[in-house]
Design an enzyme around this catalytic site. Structure first.
Site: not given
Length: 1167
Positions: A189, A316-317, A320
């Site tokens: 590992e 915001g819209m 968006i």
């Protein structure tokens, strides 16, 4: 900008304990007693190869000073702990700094998608039941995902699951213990971990648990014994790889148990180092585009100190990217807080399950226990006390309620001042009502085109390759144009197109023109449903009619209001703006995003899906033609917007509008060059009496119907009409604000406008047969703009009546105009280009507000000296003024001066240099002025030097990177980043540092002569040229060294205001983009070669031939301090005229001003 992931947003519920557990014990307190007091049960479960997944934990972790025994701590103990804490902080910073170079860089582009924050590499025999069990409980409390290989079947080689886990982790935590080296799995590992470190830039943190670093490095003691056994079992190369990996581990700054008093402190340190490393390490935001700037801004708000809890707003819209930004902020910063909760779709949850459920969800998440809230009582005091002690991060997504925070918390005063609450919403007013300050509010905008295209590619293609990009570029661009760079729309469009062929893409584009995508509509309609009846009407009127007409807010208010006192439209527009359904520009123009417009139109369509006659608003060409041609209009119709350019034949009945009694807005638009359609062969009976907006391009009738009522009319636009006279008699025009009759070529006279008391704009330009202005025009107290350009039959324009509001008057090319007199002191722009009058009126000097004066091609014989009284004048155009012989001293406010023609002989400037220093000219052009006297040329040269250097220093650092100009399309006529000065001459001025008569030269700016370098000024000598052009392009090619190395180039564009050049000209230019470009080159190489070519540009699609240059020059800008600008100018002037009185005065004034500001600098300059 805006942001959206390529996959669906995931709900994040962060659960974390209230306090960190400090396991330092003090004398007299038994360990078991402390645990019984502080620690409740912590639960976890195995999940196969996915490692350990945290469930809820009731463990309450407190610093020791919360345990009620702080009075028992001695000052000596406290001092020792303080010193230890400082040392630990230094160690954490050292470790994080070591990984900083890797952690701040994104993972390699070929790195696997990250599944875990931490992969733990350990020897189970040594620590599984002890230290590791505490560690894996602590990770989830800091929202750190991890992998521990508990139940993976072991073989001789690493399993596929282990390899995936190592590759899919940000950090590998290696815990070296006494028997670590005896496990070949641990060592395999370890080798894989260092492979990933090298290949992907992953972070590696070594921990030395009960083992010294020298033992690991030199493989002594237990490690020596282990490797003696490995040498017998495994190949030499494999063993050697293990040894190399161990040695690499010890070269990294690690965490040693020996540096701490106990394992609890070690655990705390590991958590701190991992958390800090993760905070420096960028989240693998694969599928997120344009995320960096908003995250950076919002994180700065999170970090900013405050005296009370800070509430941050994101608005915001729809679609968006607000939620995506909030999720990313939460994921990146959650580990820095004691508790955190992300509540998605808050409004929906409130509607479905109520406030009590929302509260219980929130506080259960913060406290990591099952919290019950009594809906009839206030928030329980124990919840307030416990959460109030925590530093918490709360994100409330999609909020609509203006009182949400009060409903949830009562007051915010009980929160810690370093706690943060983030709210996302579509409605700005929601943020303001919930206490978000302006400086804590972030409005999300759309993506740039390149970002939008990138996001579209991510969603439209399974694997992006260059061939597909090129093949589908044009179609992709059309989809991005349709989406208008809204992330959600781009994502949905891409998901519809993925795996489809080009024909399907084309068919989808056609479908989009007819109907929006359902998923987009479903998102956008949510904002519409929150509006009241009036707001919906305003919204639909804008979407279906006004969007794209560039109307200002004041006009929209008048057009939509029902009565004089109606303020509901004002309130409605503000609501639409706050909900991001409309935008209002800096100059107050109302507009709407195309995607929102499509949603609104779909609302209207669905209201009457089968019968267009019953729709309130019509915009579809086929449907409108059917309604108008067959007289199907009804009283339901409120607006009609028809594009005439695609219609070849359409005949309307005289009664076409008879049934449309509620029609208020009518727009018949088209191309200016199309043939005039005879839509009304039998005339028109009447227009609806409620008509407010009437635009009819190519209106076919000679006048309006006799019964026409104009009492509600606000805007009348009959451009390109056949109208001869608008109407007869006096009409009630009380609401009329704008009349446009542009290019109504047969218009003979104007009606009486005396009742148009609110008229602001009257445009009757290019009405060639108009011979006089109706006297009522001069009585309009609110008239702001009057355009009579190219009214070539107009003979006089005079009135004794004061036009108190007139700002702009254009009489350009009214060539028969012989009398000009106007009484006003409000004029800002006056255009008298091409008129035949020979003198300006005596009142000219009283135009104290005048900013622009155009006299080009006129017969004006002289410019009155009173022009200096126009202290606001910014632009003066004197092109081809064939009678003007001299220019008097001009006001210092002047920024642009354009003169052309051989008649000009003398140019006067302010008599003192101090007055010249007040100037801010950025455009001085004397084209073809071949008869200028010597003194005028000297004065022009000196004035140019003063102004160009001053302009350059004022604009050294005002241009942002995003404003870089790539082509002349990006240049404006008056660019804020460019100054141009042109005058007759055939040689580069002496004051420029480098000059040549060829088209190339070597520039050597080796220090110390020109250090520090801040920019460049250019000079080009333009030869006589007969080619016609509006624009010139100077291509500047830069070569490394003396011209043998690599090359790069940049263009400077300059508008040429004259048609041709009859003699040589000196052209001085400071162009900020070019200056910055050359400065960036000069910082890396002090010697380079420059080659310059010039050509005309006839239009945007075609380059013209080269223009001959007789040489060019360049001068570096050397001094950054604005205080020393006078010294710079003096050195320039002094080189030209060493004994000049002006130069001396410049120098003296400069020294005086510098001494006032800084006496020390003044003394240096005196020396």
């Amino acid at each position: 900008m805006a942001y959206l992931s390529s996959g669906a947003s995931q709900i994040i519920h962060a659960r974390i304990s209230k306090y960190q557990l400090n396991l330092r014990t003090t004398a007299g307190v038994k360990k078991n007693e402390m645990v019984n007091k502080i620690v409740a049960k912590g639960k976890y479960s195995h999940s196969g190869s996915n490692g350990i997944v945290a469930k809820t934990s009731n463990m309450e972790m407190r610093p020791i000073w919360y345990s009620g025994i702080n009075h028992r701590i001695s000052k000596h103990q406290l001092k020792l702990w303080t010193i230890a804490a400082v040392k630990k902080d230094k160690m954490v910073n050292k470790i994080v700094e070591e990984f900083k170079g890797e952690g701040e860089k994104p993972l390699s582009t070929n790195a696997p998608r990250s599944k875990y924050d931490v992969f733990v590499n350990f020897r189970g025999k040594d620590i599984r039941k002890g230290f590791l069990s505490h560690l894996i409980k602590a990770f989830p409390r800091k929202q750190i995902s991890f992998f521990v290989d508990n139940k993976i079947k072991r073989g001789d080689k690493l399993s596929h699951s282990l390899v995936e886990a190592i590759e899919g982790s940000f950090i590998s935590l290696i815990i070296f213990s006494e028997n670590y080296a005896s496990s070949h799995w641990c060592l395999d590992e370890l080798v894989k971990i260092f492979e990933c470190k090298k290949k992907y830039g992953q972070i590696v943190i070594p921990v030395f648990f009960n083992v010294e670093t020298t033992v690991v490095k030199r493989q002594t003691k237990s490690y020596e014994k282990a490797f003696s056994e490995h040498n017998e079992k495994y190949s030499p190369s494999r063993v050697q790889n293990w040894k190399h990996a161990l040695q690499k581990s010890t070269k990294l700054t690690g965490i040693k148990l020996s540096d701490f008093q106990n394992e609890a402190e070690l655990l705390e340190e590991i958590i701190n180092v991992v958390s800090k490393s993760l905070s420096k390490h960028p989240v693998n935001s694969k599928g997120l585009v344009g995320i960096d700037k908003p995250i950076e801004h919002l994180e700065s708000l999170l970090r900013k100190g405050s005296k009370k809890v800070r509430v941050i707003g994101i608005c915001g819209m729809g679609g968006i990217g607000k939620t995506t930004i909030a999720e990313e902020i939460f994921c990146r910063n959650r580990s820095k807080y004691d508790g955190g909760c992300f509540l998605p779709k808050v409004s929906e949850e409130l509607t479905r399950h109520g406030l009590q459920s929302l509260k219980e969800n929130l506080f259960s998440t913060l406290l990591e226990e099952d919290v019950k809230i009594d809906p009839l009582k206030r928030l329980a005091s124990d919840i307030v006390r416990r959460v109030g002690r925590m530093k918490v991060l709360i994100v409330l997504d999609d909020v609509k309620d203006k009182h949400l925070l009060k409903m949830l918390f009562g007051t915010l005063e009980w929160f810690r001042s370093d706690s943060r609450i983030v709210i996302t919403t579509r409605d700005k007013q929601v943020l303001i009502a919930n206490g978000v300050d302006d400086h804590d509010l972030y409005e999300v905008g759309v993506l740039s085109f390149n970002q939008a295209l990138e996001l579209f590619y991510l969603n439209a293609f399974k694997q992006i390759n260059q061939t597909e990009k090129e093949k589908y570029y044009k179609l992709s661009k059309r989809f991005v144009d349709y989406a208008k760079c809204i992330p959600l729309v781009l994502e949905i469009l891409g998901s519809h197109l993925i795996g489809k062929d080009m024909e399907f893409w084309k068919s989808q584009l056609y479908q989009l023109k007819r109907k929006p995508i359902k998923e987009v509509y479903d998102v956008m309609i949510l904002s519409y449903k929150d509006l009241d009846r009036l707001e919906r009407n305003i919204f639909l009127d804008i979407a279906c009619f006004f969007n794209g007409l560039n109307l200002k807010v004041d006009y929209i208010k008048v057009l939509l209001k029902d009565c004089e006192s109606d303020r509901s439209v004002t309130v409605g527009l503000e609501r639409l703006k706050d909900k991001a359904l409309i935008t209002i520009s800096e100059d107050n123009v109302v507009s709407m995003h195309d995607t929102i417009q499509e949603m609104a139109r779909e609302v209207v369509r669905r209201a009457s899906s089968k019968d267009p006659r019953k729709r309130s608003r019509l915009w579809d060409q086929d449907e409108i033609c059917d309604v108008l041609k067959n007289e199907k209009g009804t009283e339901d119709v409120r607006s009609i917007s028809l594009d005439l350019s695609a219609i070849k034949k359409l005949e309307l009945s005289p009664h076409v509008f008879a049934k449309m009694t509620n029609l208020q807005f009518l727009d018949f638009h088209g191309r200016h060059d199309q043939d005039c359609l005879d839509l009304l062969p039998q005339g028109l009976q009447s227009f609806p009496s409620d008509l407010r907006y009437l635009h009819w391009m190519h209106y076919p009738l000679k006048s309006f119907p006799e019964k026409f009522s104009a009492k509600n009319l606000v805007i009348l636009d009959l451009s390109y009409s056949r109208v001869e006279e608008l109407w007869y008699g006096i009409k009630s025009l009380v609401n009329l604000k704008e009349v446009i009759l542009y290019r109504s070529k047969v218009l003979k006279e104007l009606p009486d406008f005396s009742k148009a008391t609110h008229l602001e704009v009257l445009d009757i330009s290019r009405c060639y047969n108009l011979k006089s202005i109706h006297p009522s025009i001069f009585s309009l107290e609110n008239l702001v703009r009057l355009n009579l350009e190219f009214c070539s039959s107009l003979t006089k324009f005079e009135s004794d009546t004061r036009l108190s509001s007139l700002r702009c008057l254009n009489l350009g090319y009214c060539k028969k105009l012989r009398t000009f007199s106007v009484t006003t002191n409000s004029l800002i722009e006056l255009d008298l280009t091409g008129i035949r009058i020979n003198a300006l009126p005596s009142s000219f000097g009283c135009l104290s507000k005048l900013e622009m004066l155009a006299l080009g091609e006129s017969k004006i014989e002289s410019i009155p000296s009173s022009i200096k009284n126009l202290t606001r004048l910014r632009k003066l155009d004197l092109r081809l003024c064939s009678e003007v012989l001299a220019l008097p001293a001009l006001p210092s406010s002047l920024e642009t001066l354009i003169a052309e023609g051989e008649s000009l002989k003398t140019v006067l400037f302010p008599s003192t240099a101090s007055e010249q220093f007040k100037e801010n000219k950025k455009g001085v052009e004397f084209w073809n002025c071949s008869n200028l006297d010597k003194r005028s040329l000297i004065n022009i040269g000196l004035n140019v030097q003063i102004n160009i250097v001053k302009f350059a220093y004022q604009h050294l650092s005002t241009l942002e990177h995003d404003d870089y100009v790539e082509s002349y399309d990006d240049y404006k006529y008056e660019s804020p980043y460019q100054a141009v000065y042109v005058y007759p001459g055939s040689s580069v001025p002496k004051w420029l540092s480098y000059k040549t008569t060829k088209d190339e030269m070597i520039v050597d700016i080796s220090p110390p002569h020109f250090s520090p370098l801040l920019g460049f000024v250019f000079c080009f000598i333009l030869a006589e040229d007969s080619q016609y052009c509006d624009l010139m392009e100077f291509n500047i090619t830069v070569f490394d060294g003396e011209g043998d190395g690599e090359k790069d180039d940049i263009d400077i564009y300059m508008y040429r205001t004259c048609c041709y050049t009859a003699l040589d000209h000196v052209c001085m230019i400071y162009d900020q983009p070019c200056s910055q470009y050359l400065t960036s080159i000069a910082k890396n190489q002090t010697k380079f070669k420059i080659k310059v070519t010039a050509r005309t540009v006839s239009n945007k699609y075609r380059e013209g031939p080269e223009v001959k240059l007789k040489g060019f020059g360049i001068s570096p800008l050397k001094i950054k301090m604005k205080k020393l600008i006078y010294t710079q100018i003096y050195s320039l002037i002094g080189c030209s005229i060493s004994k000049s009185e002006v130069a001396k005065e410049v120098y003296d004034k400069g020294i005086a001003e510098v001494k006032v500001e800084n006496e020390a600098i003044g003394q240096v300059l005196q020396k």
